[in-house]
Enzyme design. Sequence first.
Site, PDB file in Angstrom:
ATOM      1  N   ILE A   4       0.791  -1.226   0.166  1.00 53.42           N
ATOM      2  CA  ILE A   4       0.035   0.051  -0.003  1.00 53.42           C
ATOM      3  C   ILE A   4       1.031   1.274  -0.041  1.00 53.42           C
ATOM      4  CG2 ILE A   4      -1.790   1.525   1.472  1.00 53.42           C
ATOM      5  CD1 ILE A   4      -2.743  -1.558   2.413  1.00 53.42           C
TER       6      ILE A   4
ATOM      7  N   TYR B 179      -3.312  -7.350  16.629  1.00 52.17           N
ATOM      8  CA  TYR B 179      -3.147  -6.466  15.382  1.00 52.17           C
ATOM      9  C   TYR B 179      -4.541  -5.808  15.321  1.00 52.17           C
ATOM     10  CZ  TYR B 179      -3.641  -5.385  10.337  1.00 52.17           C
ATOM     11  OH  TYR B 179      -3.625  -4.746   9.143  1.00 52.17           O
TER      12      TYR B 179
HETATM   13  P1  NAP Z   1       3.329  -4.768   3.154  1.00 48.98           P
HETATM   14  O1  NAP Z   1       3.359  -4.935   1.935  1.00 48.98           O
HETATM   15  O2  NAP Z   1       3.926  -6.020   4.158  1.00 48.98           O
HETATM   16  O3  NAP Z   1       4.243  -3.528   3.499  1.00 48.98           O
HETATM   17  C1  NAP Z   1       4.618  -3.275   4.845  1.00 48.98           C
HETATM   18  C2  NAP Z   1       5.430  -1.754   4.748  1.00 48.98           C
HETATM   19  O4  NAP Z   1       5.732  -1.424   5.997  1.00 48.98           O
HETATM   20  C3  NAP Z   1       6.748  -2.321   4.076  1.00 48.98           C
HETATM   21  O5  NAP Z   1       7.241  -0.974   3.210  1.00 48.98           O
HETATM   22  C4  NAP Z   1       7.684  -2.503   5.341  1.00 48.98           C
HETATM   23  O6  NAP Z   1       8.962  -2.054   4.830  1.00 48.98           O
HETATM   24  C5  NAP Z   1       7.105  -1.520   6.245  1.00 48.98           C
HETATM   25  N1  NAP Z   1       7.445  -1.810   7.755  1.00 48.98           N
HETATM   26  C6  NAP Z   1       7.230  -2.761   8.347  1.00 48.98           C
HETATM   27  N2  NAP Z   1       7.888  -2.553   9.666  1.00 48.98           N
HETATM   28  C7  NAP Z   1       8.434  -1.429   9.630  1.00 48.98           C
HETATM   29  C8  NAP Z   1       9.092  -0.591  10.512  1.00 48.98           C
HETATM   30  N3  NAP Z   1       9.313  -1.190  11.767  1.00 48.98           N
HETATM   31  N4  NAP Z   1       9.775   0.424  10.363  1.00 48.98           N
HETATM   32  C9  NAP Z   1       9.559   0.998   8.985  1.00 48.98           C
HETATM   33  N5  NAP Z   1       8.864   0.245   8.290  1.00 48.98           N
HETATM   34  C10 NAP Z   1       8.419  -0.916   8.260  1.00 48.98           C
HETATM   35  O7  NAP Z   1       2.042  -4.478   3.810  1.00 48.98           O
HETATM   36  P2  NAP Z   1       0.642  -3.807   3.136  1.00 48.98           P
HETATM   37  O8  NAP Z   1      -0.477  -4.807   3.199  1.00 48.98           O
HETATM   38  O9  NAP Z   1       1.214  -2.583   2.236  1.00 48.98           O
HETATM   39  O10 NAP Z   1       0.140  -2.891   4.642  1.00 48.98           O
HETATM   40  C11 NAP Z   1       0.378  -1.601   4.745  1.00 48.98           C
HETATM   41  C12 NAP Z   1      -0.558  -1.118   5.765  1.00 48.98           C
HETATM   42  O11 NAP Z   1      -1.668  -1.423   5.428  1.00 48.98           O
HETATM   43  C13 NAP Z   1      -0.159  -1.733   7.245  1.00 48.98           C
HETATM   44  O12 NAP Z   1      -0.346  -0.852   8.413  1.00 48.98           O
HETATM   45  C14 NAP Z   1      -1.231  -2.774   7.330  1.00 48.98           C
HETATM   46  O13 NAP Z   1      -1.404  -3.239   8.583  1.00 48.98           O
HETATM   47  C15 NAP Z   1      -2.387  -2.040   6.523  1.00 48.98           C
HETATM   48  N6  NAP Z   1      -3.443  -2.864   6.192  1.00 48.98           N
HETATM   49  C16 NAP Z   1      -3.135  -3.719   5.108  1.00 48.98           C
HETATM   50  C17 NAP Z   1      -4.418  -4.485   4.745  1.00 48.98           C
HETATM   51  C18 NAP Z   1      -4.013  -5.599   3.618  1.00 48.98           C
HETATM   52  O14 NAP Z   1      -5.055  -6.187   3.437  1.00 48.98           O
HETATM   53  N7  NAP Z   1      -3.086  -5.620   2.806  1.00 48.98           N
HETATM   54  C19 NAP Z   1      -5.525  -4.347   5.395  1.00 48.98           C
HETATM   55  C20 NAP Z   1      -5.573  -3.573   6.161  1.00 48.98           C
HETATM   56  C21 NAP Z   1      -4.682  -2.915   6.638  1.00 48.98           C
HETATM   57  P3  NAP Z   1      10.226  -2.915   5.076  1.00 48.98           P
HETATM   58  O15 NAP Z   1       9.864  -4.501   5.197  1.00 48.98           O
HETATM   59  O16 NAP Z   1      11.109  -2.969   3.755  1.00 48.98           O
HETATM   60  O17 NAP Z   1      10.998  -2.577   6.463  1.00 48.98           O
END
Ligand code: NAP
Length: 244
Positions: free
Chosen positions: A16, A156
């Site tokens: 995202i 979560y």
């Molecule tokens: P993702 O593809 O796993 O990406 C997560 C991002 O967060 C990556 O850029 C990762 O970077 C970064 N990250 C994780 N821990 C970190 C830390 N301690 N410091 C700095 N960067 C960190 O996940 P996503 O699905 O895009 O999710 C993005 C957000 O949307 C999250 O908050 C998630 O809870 C929320 N969300 C997602 C969904 C879904 O269905 N995908 C649904 C609801 C909410 P690195 O690994 O490179 O550090």
Amino acid sequence: MNCVKHALIFGGSRGIGLSVAQKFLNESFNVSIVSRSQNNVELALKKLRENKTNNGLISGYKCNVVNELEVAKLFKQIHECNQSVDVLVNAAGINKDSLLINCSQEVLRNITDTNLLGSMITCKHCLKTMIRQRKGTIVNIGSIIGLKGNIGQSAYAASKAGLIGFVKSLAKEVAPKGITVNIVCPGFIETDLTANVPLSNISRIPLKRLGTAEEVAECVFFLANSSFITGDVLVVDGGLSLQM
Ligand code: NAP
């Protein structure tokens, strides 16, 4: 100071956050992405540069949102480069599905620290810049799990529910300074985080598909540019929360 607006996206290396960075770049913002891994930052910068169609500047930083010293250092660096921060997006997040009775304290702490404390720390340091500017907008990424709860996701859910309370309080705190704070709550979105979502979950979504990161990015951009919306929760879930 560069007069092109600057969007700073934590968690901008993948999923995202990366789509949010692409959206702001397409809209002629300067964009900075942040993640824990230099390698992931480099890969994301490469993708953004390949897709770039304007003069927007793209920067990348390695920083762990849980480490306040690193976050403070990052904002000092941005300040020293004479850059404003017009938009802060907190998309860094992690999850690990497990029943609470099987969760170690370390897992519980990692999830709540990254998803909740991390956003508090980035907002705290970014606000020093935004208050000086007397303008700015913050968009956090929550989750419908924080509104509805889910089996195996109690930590979560707690982190994302906490984020909603945080956003509403902070919105009241900084409105007099001309700063808005909102939260987008996605349902199931196709990213690394949902790589193992069972197909049965998709059939529960009224629109019968996962959302895309681009669809969430559109909503983040909308909120970031809505000057009279603050403290709001925008659900982006294909109708899933209607069924929960
Ligand atoms: P993702 O593809 O796993 O990406 C997560 C991002 O967060 C990556 O850029 C990762 O970077 C970064 N990250 C994780 N821990 C970190 C830390 N301690 N410091 C700095 N960067 C960190 O996940 P996503 O699905 O895009 O999710 C993005 C957000 O949307 C999250 O908050 C998630 O809870 C929320 N969300 C997602 C969904 C879904 O269905 N995908 C649904 C609801 C909410 P690195 O690994 O490179 O550090």
